[in-house]
Design a protein around this motif. Structure first.
Motif, PDB file in Angstrom:
ATOM      1  N   LEU A 166       0.851  -1.186   0.000  1.00  0.00           N
ATOM      2  CA  LEU A 166       0.000   0.000   0.000  1.00  0.00           C
ATOM      3  C   LEU A 166       0.892   1.244   0.000  1.00  0.00           C
ATOM      4  O   LEU A 166       1.879   1.307   0.727  1.00  0.00           O
ATOM      5  N   LEU A 303      -4.815   5.843  -1.278  1.00  0.00           N
ATOM      6  CA  LEU A 303      -4.015   4.636  -1.184  1.00  0.00           C
ATOM      7  C   LEU A 303      -3.869   4.060  -2.583  1.00  0.00           C
ATOM      8  O   LEU A 303      -4.869   3.865  -3.288  1.00  0.00           O
ATOM      9  N   LEU A 310      -4.557  -6.234  -3.789  1.00  0.00           N
ATOM     10  CA  LEU A 310      -5.871  -6.023  -3.175  1.00  0.00           C
ATOM     11  C   LEU A 310      -6.689  -7.306  -3.119  1.00  0.00           C
ATOM     12  O   LEU A 310      -7.797  -7.303  -2.583  1.00  0.00           O
ATOM     13  N   ALA A 319      -6.152  -1.612   4.636  1.00  0.00           N
ATOM     14  CA  ALA A 319      -6.698  -0.483   3.872  1.00  0.00           C
ATOM     15  C   ALA A 319      -7.962   0.050   4.546  1.00  0.00           C
ATOM     16  O   ALA A 319      -8.159   1.269   4.654  1.00  0.00           O
ATOM     17  N   GLN A 323      -8.646   3.769   6.245  1.00  0.00           N
ATOM     18  CA  GLN A 323      -9.821   4.599   5.958  1.00  0.00           C
ATOM     19  C   GLN A 323     -10.503   5.034   7.254  1.00  0.00           C
ATOM     20  O   GLN A 323     -10.911   6.195   7.389  1.00  0.00           O
TER      21      GLN A 323
END
Length: 332
Positions: A166, A303, A310, A319, A323
């Protein structure tokens, strides 16, 4: 040689007829015959022979079928391994962040993951009817993170996804979009850059500032290619005079400390500079932020990741945690 060709040869040896292979693999008999013929063209030894109305394997065909079975088994093991890797939420996730993002997000992310790990341990212990400390196995179901700081120009952020799972990246609204054919983008925040002035500076008395208000003052700013430098260029264009940049410093803590002297003004991000301002308040109190009018000063914090990363549960969990941390920081 194709894997499906080896599989058809193997099944022919096991089942003894093209029709039986076709029924097992849910294809037509002609498709089976065609693929075995294509496989035959790649070797100079007969792989099959007629036995009455059936097609059977020769000795060479049996050797290749056995070897093909090993290949098929290895591919199945590889798929299982990558599946386990992708679904392992306790894996290690590497993250790079530019300076202000690292200051604002890295420590809260670690604390959030620690809470998730503790909750997992408690749930495991409750399910097992044991004490919370016996839930160590469940604690492994939370990713481990490895941080690095990479303060690069905006156009260099996508390349960092080759080295990190990331990448925390920023770009101004007017900057080119991220290359979505190479990376996937997860938006985190839409952050204004505000004018930073000392509390006793004359500009601090104003609720908001225009380019004309600030253009005549000396500045501390980032190096060219970074968000604050782009805004200063726009200020000079709107006010029809160049901006005097005295100091070129990318670190917001150092910039805030210089602003607090009252000798220069600067640009600081509204949300992610809070650790720099709080740290500076202990040594150099009195830096305030004022919004700039007439110019778009917002930057996007995103990101970036390669699409395959992913697919990993651990990366997606981190991730989502980032957030959540950003939502708490911005209040949005």
């Amino acid at each position: 040689m194709e894997l499906h060709q080896l599989q058809m040869l193997r099944e022919l040896g096991e089942l003894g007829s093209v029709k039986a292979v076709a029924d097992t693999l849910s294809v037509t008999p002609s498709a089976v015959s065609q693929q075995i013929s294509l496989l035959q063209r790649q070797v100079d030894t007969p792989l099959t022979r007629k036995d009455g109305r059936n097609l059977v394997l020769t000795e060479a065909g049996k050797v290749l079928a056995d070897a093909g079975a090993e290949v098929i088994n290895a591919m199945a093991a590889a798929k299982a391994a990558i599946g386990a890797y992708q679904h392992d939420v306790g894996g290690t996730v590497t993250i790079s962040g530019f300076h202000s993002a690292g200051q604002a997000l890295f420590a809260p992310l670690v604390r959030r993951l620690a809470l998730l790990r503790a909750d997992a341990g408690v749930r495991c212990a409750a399910a097992a009817g044991s004490a919370p400390e016996d839930g160590a196995a469940a604690a492994l179901a939370v990713p481990r993170v490895r941080f690095s700081d990479e303060d690069v120009a905006q156009h260099d952020f996508p390349a960092l996804t080759a080295r990190y799972d990331l990448v925390l990246a920023h770009r101004m609204d007017h900057s080119p979009a991220w290359p979505d054919t190479r990376v996937r983008v997860i938006p985190l925040a839409h952050e204004p850059l505000d004018i930073a002035v000392a509390a006793d500076h004359p500009l601090a008395a104003l609720a908001e500032l225009s380019p004309e208000d600030v253009v005549a003052h000396p500045w501390v700013a980032s190096r060219s290619g970074y968000s604050p430098a782009d805004v200063l260029t726009a200020i000079g264009a709107v006010a029809s005079r160049p901006v005097e940049v005295v100091h070129r410093i990318n670190d917001y803590s150092a910039a805030a400390a210089l602003v607090s002297t009252g000798e220069v003004i600067g640009l600081l991000p509204r949300y992610t500079s809070s650790p720099a301002l709080n740290h500076g308040a202990a040594l150099n109190p009195g830096v305030v932020l004022r919004p700039l009018t007439g110019i778009s000063t917002r930057r996007r914090i995103d990101l970036l990741a390669r699409p395959e990363n992913l697919k990993r549960a651990s990366v997606m969990l981190v991730a989502q945690a980032l957030q959540d941390v950003m939502t708490e920081l911005t209040g949005e």
